[in-house]
Each structure stands twice: as C-alpha cells, then as structure tokens.
Design a protein around this motif. Structure first.
Motif, PDB file in Angstrom:
ATOM      1  N   VAL A   1       0.170  -4.892  -0.236  1.00 43.29           N
ATOM      2  CA  VAL A   1      -0.421  -5.249  -1.534  1.00 43.29           C
ATOM      3  C   VAL A   1      -0.358  -4.050  -2.492  1.00 43.29           C
ATOM      4  O   VAL A   1      -0.007  -4.207  -3.673  1.00 43.29           O
ATOM      5  N   SER A   2      -0.674  -2.882  -1.977  1.00 39.01           N
ATOM      6  CA  SER A   2      -0.645  -1.664  -2.813  1.00 39.01           C
ATOM      7  C   SER A   2       0.767  -1.387  -3.318  1.00 39.01           C
ATOM      8  O   SER A   2       0.953  -0.967  -4.465  1.00 39.01           O
ATOM      9  N   THR A   3       1.745  -1.627  -2.465  1.00 38.27           N
ATOM     10  CA  THR A   3       3.139  -1.385  -2.852  1.00 38.27           C
ATOM     11  C   THR A   3       3.545  -2.268  -4.020  1.00 38.27           C
ATOM     12  O   THR A   3       4.183  -1.800  -4.984  1.00 38.27           O
ATOM     13  N   ILE A   4       3.179  -3.534  -3.946  1.00 35.83           N
ATOM     14  CA  ILE A   4       3.489  -4.452  -5.053  1.00 35.83           C
ATOM     15  C   ILE A   4       2.857  -3.955  -6.345  1.00 35.83           C
ATOM     16  O   ILE A   4       3.493  -3.934  -7.407  1.00 35.83           O
ATOM     17  N   LEU A   5       1.622  -3.504  -6.250  1.00 32.11           N
ATOM     18  CA  LEU A   5       0.892  -3.059  -7.448  1.00 32.11           C
ATOM     19  C   LEU A   5       1.461  -1.773  -8.021  1.00 32.11           C
ATOM     20  O   LEU A   5       1.620  -1.644  -9.243  1.00 32.11           O
ATOM     21  N   PHE A   6       1.777  -0.783  -7.151  1.00 32.33           N
ATOM     22  CA  PHE A   6       2.260   0.479  -7.722  1.00 32.33           C
ATOM     23  C   PHE A   6       3.702   0.369  -8.212  1.00 32.33           C
ATOM     24  O   PHE A   6       4.097   1.058  -9.157  1.00 32.33           O
ATOM     25  N   ILE A   7       4.505  -0.518  -7.613  1.00 33.48           N
ATOM     26  CA  ILE A   7       5.856  -0.738  -8.143  1.00 33.48           C
ATOM     27  C   ILE A   7       5.766  -1.428  -9.501  1.00 33.48           C
ATOM     28  O   ILE A   7       6.489  -1.085 -10.440  1.00 33.48           O
ATOM     29  N   TRP A   8       4.838  -2.400  -9.609  1.00 30.51           N
ATOM     30  CA  TRP A   8       4.633  -3.055 -10.910  1.00 30.51           C
ATOM     31  C   TRP A   8       4.206  -2.039 -11.965  1.00 30.51           C
ATOM     32  O   TRP A   8       4.685  -2.070 -13.108  1.00 30.51           O
ATOM     33  N   SER A   9       3.294  -1.145 -11.587  1.00 30.70           N
ATOM     34  CA  SER A   9       2.814  -0.137 -12.527  1.00 30.70           C
ATOM     35  C   SER A   9       3.950   0.788 -12.955  1.00 30.70           C
ATOM     36  O   SER A   9       4.103   1.095 -14.145  1.00 30.70           O
ATOM     37  N   ALA A  10       4.760   1.251 -11.989  1.00 32.39           N
ATOM     38  CA  ALA A  10       5.898   2.125 -12.315  1.00 32.39           C
ATOM     39  C   ALA A  10       6.924   1.374 -13.165  1.00 32.39           C
ATOM     40  O   ALA A  10       7.529   1.942 -14.074  1.00 32.39           O
ATOM     41  N   TRP A  11       7.124   0.088 -12.858  1.00 36.17           N
ATOM     42  CA  TRP A  11       8.042  -0.758 -13.631  1.00 36.17           C
ATOM     43  C   TRP A  11       7.592  -0.831 -15.088  1.00 36.17           C
ATOM     44  O   TRP A  11       8.392  -0.769 -16.014  1.00 36.17           O
ATOM     45  N   SER A  12       6.271  -0.951 -15.292  1.00 30.67           N
ATOM     46  CA  SER A  12       5.730  -1.092 -16.644  1.00 30.67           C
ATOM     47  C   SER A  12       5.930   0.169 -17.478  1.00 30.67           C
ATOM     48  O   SER A  12       5.883   0.119 -18.700  1.00 30.67           O
ATOM     49  N   GLY A  13       6.112   1.315 -16.809  1.00 37.40           N
ATOM     50  CA  GLY A  13       6.353   2.566 -17.518  1.00 37.40           C
ATOM     51  C   GLY A  13       5.098   3.412 -17.665  1.00 37.40           C
ATOM     52  O   GLY A  13       3.986   2.959 -17.400  1.00 37.40           O
ATOM     53  N   VAL A  14       5.290   4.647 -18.114  1.00 35.93           N
ATOM     54  CA  VAL A  14       4.181   5.593 -18.241  1.00 35.93           C
ATOM     55  C   VAL A  14       3.183   5.130 -19.290  1.00 35.93           C
ATOM     56  O   VAL A  14       1.969   5.215 -19.109  1.00 35.93           O
ATOM     57  N   GLY A  15       3.691   4.616 -20.412  1.00 37.01           N
ATOM     58  CA  GLY A  15       2.821   4.261 -21.522  1.00 37.01           C
ATOM     59  C   GLY A  15       2.027   2.995 -21.323  1.00 37.01           C
ATOM     60  O   GLY A  15       1.136   2.692 -22.112  1.00 37.01           O
ATOM     61  N   LYS A  16       2.320   2.231 -20.295  1.00 37.39           N
ATOM     62  CA  LYS A  16       1.611   0.971 -20.066  1.00 37.39           C
ATOM     63  C   LYS A  16       0.876   1.015 -18.732  1.00 37.39           C
ATOM     64  O   LYS A  16      -0.290   1.369 -18.653  1.00 37.39           O
ATOM     65  N   GLY A  17       1.581   0.644 -17.646  1.00 34.73           N
ATOM     66  CA  GLY A  17       0.922   0.517 -16.348  1.00 34.73           C
ATOM     67  C   GLY A  17       0.220   1.776 -15.876  1.00 34.73           C
ATOM     68  O   GLY A  17      -0.974   1.762 -15.567  1.00 34.73           O
ATOM     69  N   ILE A  18       0.930   2.897 -15.842  1.00 29.21           N
ATOM     70  CA  ILE A  18       0.366   4.140 -15.312  1.00 29.21           C
ATOM     71  C   ILE A  18      -0.792   4.616 -16.180  1.00 29.21           C
ATOM     72  O   ILE A  18      -1.850   5.001 -15.672  1.00 29.21           O
ATOM     73  N   LYS A  19      -0.619   4.567 -17.490  1.00 31.48           N
ATOM     74  CA  LYS A  19      -1.684   5.030 -18.394  1.00 31.48           C
ATOM     75  C   LYS A  19      -2.934   4.165 -18.266  1.00 31.48           C
ATOM     76  O   LYS A  19      -4.056   4.682 -18.139  1.00 31.48           O
ATOM     77  N   HIS A  20      -2.760   2.856 -18.303  1.00 30.07           N
ATOM     78  CA  HIS A  20      -3.916   1.959 -18.263  1.00 30.07           C
ATOM     79  C   HIS A  20      -4.670   2.050 -16.949  1.00 30.07           C
ATOM     80  O   HIS A  20      -5.909   2.093 -16.925  1.00 30.07           O
ATOM     81  N   LEU A  21      -3.946   2.094 -15.836  1.00 32.35           N
ATOM     82  CA  LEU A  21      -4.609   2.216 -14.537  1.00 32.35           C
ATOM     83  C   LEU A  21      -5.368   3.533 -14.427  1.00 32.35           C
ATOM     84  O   LEU A  21      -6.488   3.580 -13.909  1.00 32.35           O
TER      85      LEU A  21
END
Length: 495
Positions: free
Chosen positions: A232-252
């Motif tokens: 489950v964590s893998t799906i979430l962190f790949i999605w976050s990395a896919w979204s990019g620094v300015g979206k997924g990583i920043k928001h999380l």
C-alpha cells in the motif's frame, strides 16, 4: 526508460546482486558486512569525527562570509516554494520517520540499558541520554546534508551543470575524468547508497507500522501484514513521486508536519510539561557547553566507552554521510532562488531545533513513565517504544492512531523523495525525470525491502550503507574544495 543512463543499469545490477546474496545467504552477508563495518568504525572513527566537525565549521563560515548573499540561481529569481513548504519537504526527506522511531527509543536506551558514560538508571545517565540524543540528531547531521545540498544546488542553478554528484567535481578533477569511468563510478555510488538506505528504511518503517497496528488493534504481526503495508505504501509513494515535487511531495510533507506538530503539542500538554521544559533547558545548556568535547570524543583508553561511540556516534555519522547524496540532491532541487545564508540557516538551525523539541517531548515523557514505575518502556521492542509510552497517557488510542498516520506519511515522503532523486540520477540529472523511471525505482526499492526483510538480511543492508559511506566521505571533501574554488573564482571575477 529511453532516457535511462548507464548509471541506472549499473546501479540496478549491483543492487540486485546484493539482494540475491542477502536472500540466498543472509547470514553470510551479515557476517562479511559486519566485519567490514566494525573495521571501518574502529579504524576511521577519528576521520568521521574530524570530517563532520570541519563540515559544520565550513557551513558556518559560508553562512557569515561575503558568500552568504550569493543566490542559488539568478539574482532576481524568487524561491519556487514558500518557506513553510520548503522546510516541511527538507525535514521529511532528511529525518522524517526516523525521528518518530528514535525520539522515544534512543533516550530510553542511553538512560537505562546502554549509557554513554554513567551508570544506567542514575540521574546522570538520564541527563546524558537526552544530551547525546540531541547530539546525534542535531546540527552535525544537518551540516552533512547541508553542504552536499548546497554544492549541488550551486552547480545546478548557478553553473547550469547536470544534477549529478560527479558534475560538482569538474572544477578540480576536470571534465574528461568526471564524464568518464570515475565520474560514472561516483554517481553509481550515490545511487547505490540511496537504494540500499531507503530499502533498509522501508523495511524498518513497514515493521514499525505493522507493530503499531498489532499493538493497537491486535492484528497479526507477521511478514504477510508487513508485505501488505509495504505494498500500500509503495502505491502511495509512487503516486506522490509521479505527481511531482510541487504537488504530491509538497502537499504530503505539509500535511505531515502539521500532524506531527499537533501530536507534539498534545503530548506536551498531557505529559509531564514542567519536567519536559526543565530537561530541555538543562540539556540544551549541557549540549552547548560540551559541544566540542562530544564532537571529538573517542575514549581511546576506555574500551567500553569506545565501543559505545563506535556503535552510536560514529555509526550515525557514517549513516548521515551515506544518506547525504539522496537528501542533498532533494534539498538542492527544492532550494532554487534562496541565498547561501538563507539555505544554510534553514537546513542547519531550524531542523536542529525541531529535532531537539521532539526528543525532549517524546524522550522525557517516556523517561518519566520509567522513573515513576508506571511501565517499563525499556523492555519493549524498539519499534514499539513510542506506542508503549503513549499507552500510559490520556487519549492514548487517539494519539497512537495519529502517530501511526504520521509515521506512515513520513514513510511515504521519504520514499517518494528518494524515488524522485534516483530518477534524477538515472537520467543525467534531469529535474523532471520521466514517470516510467520513477515507477521502476519505486518498485525496485520496495522489492528489495520485501525480499531482504523476508530472508532476514536487513542488518546486512544497513552495514553495506555504512561501508559505502567511507568513499563518499572523500567525495564530500572534494565537493567542498571544488565548490569553494569555483565560488571564490567567480566572486573575484565580479569584483
């Protein structure tokens, strides 16, 4: 995958060889790597202590020198991220889950089971416990991250160089060497250290989340549940990395820093508040007064103390050095538009203060329970220490669930940052690597973690990271020299 370089394939091959070794014969991997690790810690302890202190002093020199106003990027360029988001992302990548993991367990260990100098369980041991926790997770660690991140950011944004470790060494070693075998070897070392370090962390993190679920809800604490957590964590962190620094990583990162602060405030209020404040103040004073003594302490005539220093201080210094390529590259990526002074202030001082507060609140709350005879947190497994401590305070279930959420998001933010960095390193420093590369690295990290955890080779991976730290320590020295040379020359030309 079209943009993947030879660094990607060589690093992948080395990582897979290590995984096969750890799977087929984990005991042999652990034995061989432990022997090498012990030799490094014993023979190069002096080197690590002097190097990290020199890095810290160099950072302070840069912060207050005439170079402090040099901007990372064009002089008129504004930062890409707000200060709050910038800090949340760099902190999540640099410490994140490890802070929640050790802010309870380390003070308990130093005070009650493995004291640096004093007799376990005494008042002196308790005071030393918090002081050395501050020391290990404080400004020394962030200085290592800071110098690597600063050098990479400078060469990327001021010299338009690729976002690669090897590119920062061109001013002293030349373009030919750094674009040849030696340069590729340095970049492979950076990728290897990141893959192995994150894989080991994924293993530890999934174990802590699984243990927390078992402690709270009575779910099975076995490999199957750990594998589900990892999946489950893998799906979430790949999605976050896919979204990019300015979206997924920043928001999380923003969400998690907010939740972590809420947890901290709640525990401070319902915990032994005055005891926490008194211990924090006293420890901060003793930390400052003993700063240089701790920074260079080796205890050459006391075997017991020397073993403790090897297993804790020098081990930590090597660990921070090995993590520096990953954390440094990520911090560099998000720091465009900031001056050197602002960068170093934000990377060195603010995270250090936050770490101190976390250790004071969580560590002292746990020590208070032990001292009052309410429960023996020291008898619990390391990954259950925080949950065991929270269990003895009001609102324990709510706080434990919040802690699980914080750990899970820190877990994800560390992994998505690493996935992004690995993708950069595998595509010649591209700031916007293709998503297929991100997916591949995300799956590789989780697969390595799952395989090695199943076969019991996690300690071997951890040892290999410490081994990789020694050559990278030399690389950091060269990076500092190269950076100062280029910065000085460029500044002289403008005057």
């Amino acid at each position: 995958m079209k943009k993947a370089t030879s660094v990607f394939w060589i690093s992948l091959l080395i990582s897979l060889v290590l995984v096969v070794w750890g799977s087929l014969n984990p005991n042999h991997l652990n034995l061989v790597s432990l022997t090498l690790t012990n030799n490094i810690l014993e023979d190069f302890g002096w080197f690590y202590l002097i190097l990290v202190l020199c890095i810290l002093l160099f950072c302070f020199f840069l912060m207050f020198s005439r170079f402090g106003n040099v901007k990372l990027g064009n002089q008129n360029e504004q930062p890409e991220f707000s200060r709050a988001s910038w800090f949340a992302m760099l902190f999540s990548a640099g410490m994140g889950m490890g802070l929640v993991f050790w802010s309870t367990a380390e003070p308990i260990s130093h005070a009650l089971t493995n004291s640096p100098m004093a007799e376990e369980g005494t008042d002196e041991a308790i005071k030393e416990a918090l002081k050395y926790s501050f020391f290990h997770w404080g400004i020394h660690a962030w200085a290592v991250y800071g110098i690597v991140g600063l050098v990479l950011a400078y060469f990327k944004f001021n010299r338009n160089a690729p976002g690669l470790i090897s590119a920062t060494l061109i001013p002293i070693l030349g373009d030919k060497l750094m674009k040849g075998v030696l340069g590729k070897g340095i970049d492979v070392l950076a990728v290897f250290a990141t893959v192995i370090g994150v894989a080991a962390t994924l293993g530890f993190g999934s174990a802590q989340i699984t243990g927390g679920l078992s402690f709270l809800f009575g779910s099975p604490n076995n490999f199957s549940i750990q594998l589900i957590v990892l999946g489950v964590s893998t799906i979430l962190f790949i999605w976050s990395a896919w979204s990019g620094v300015g979206k997924g990583i920043k928001h999380l990162s923003n969400i998690n820093m907010g939740l972590a602060v809420i947890l901290l405030i709640i525990l401070f209020i319902i915990g032994p508040s005055m005891y926490i404040l008194n211990m924090f103040t006293h420890t901060l004073g003793s930390y400052i007064s003993d700063f240089f003594r701790m920074s260079l302490r080796l205890a050459p005539l006391n075997e017991g103390n020397r073993n403790w220093i090897n297993n804790w201080t020098i081990f930590y210094w090597a660990w921070w050095i090995a993590w520096a390529p990953f954390v440094g590259i990520f911090i560099a990526r998000i720091s465009r538009g900031r001056t050197i002074k602002e960068f170093l202030f934000g990377v060195l001082l603010l995270p250090t203060i936050v770490c101190f507060i976390f250790f004071a609140v969580f560590g002292v709350s746990a020590l208070h329970i032990e001292q009052m005879g309410i429960a023996k947190i020291s008898s619990l497994k390391v990954d259950l220490s925080t949950f065991g401590m929270l269990n003895e305070y009001p609102f324990s279930t709510a706080m434990s669930i919040l802690t699980l959420i914080v750990i899970a998001i820190f877990f994800i933010t560390s992994a998505d940052s690493a996935t992004y960095v690995l993708s950069m390193l595998s595509t010649n420093g591209n700031l916007h690597p293709e998503n297929s590369i991100k997916i591949v690295w995300g799956l590789i990290q989780s697969t390595i973690a799952a395989i090695v955890v199943y076969f019991g080779g996690t300690q071997g991976l951890q040892n290999m990271l410490i081994i990789a730290a020694l050559p990278f320590a030399v690389v950091i020295i060269l990076m500092g020299i190269s950076f100062y040379k280029d910065l000085h020359n460029n500044s002289s030309q403008k005057r």
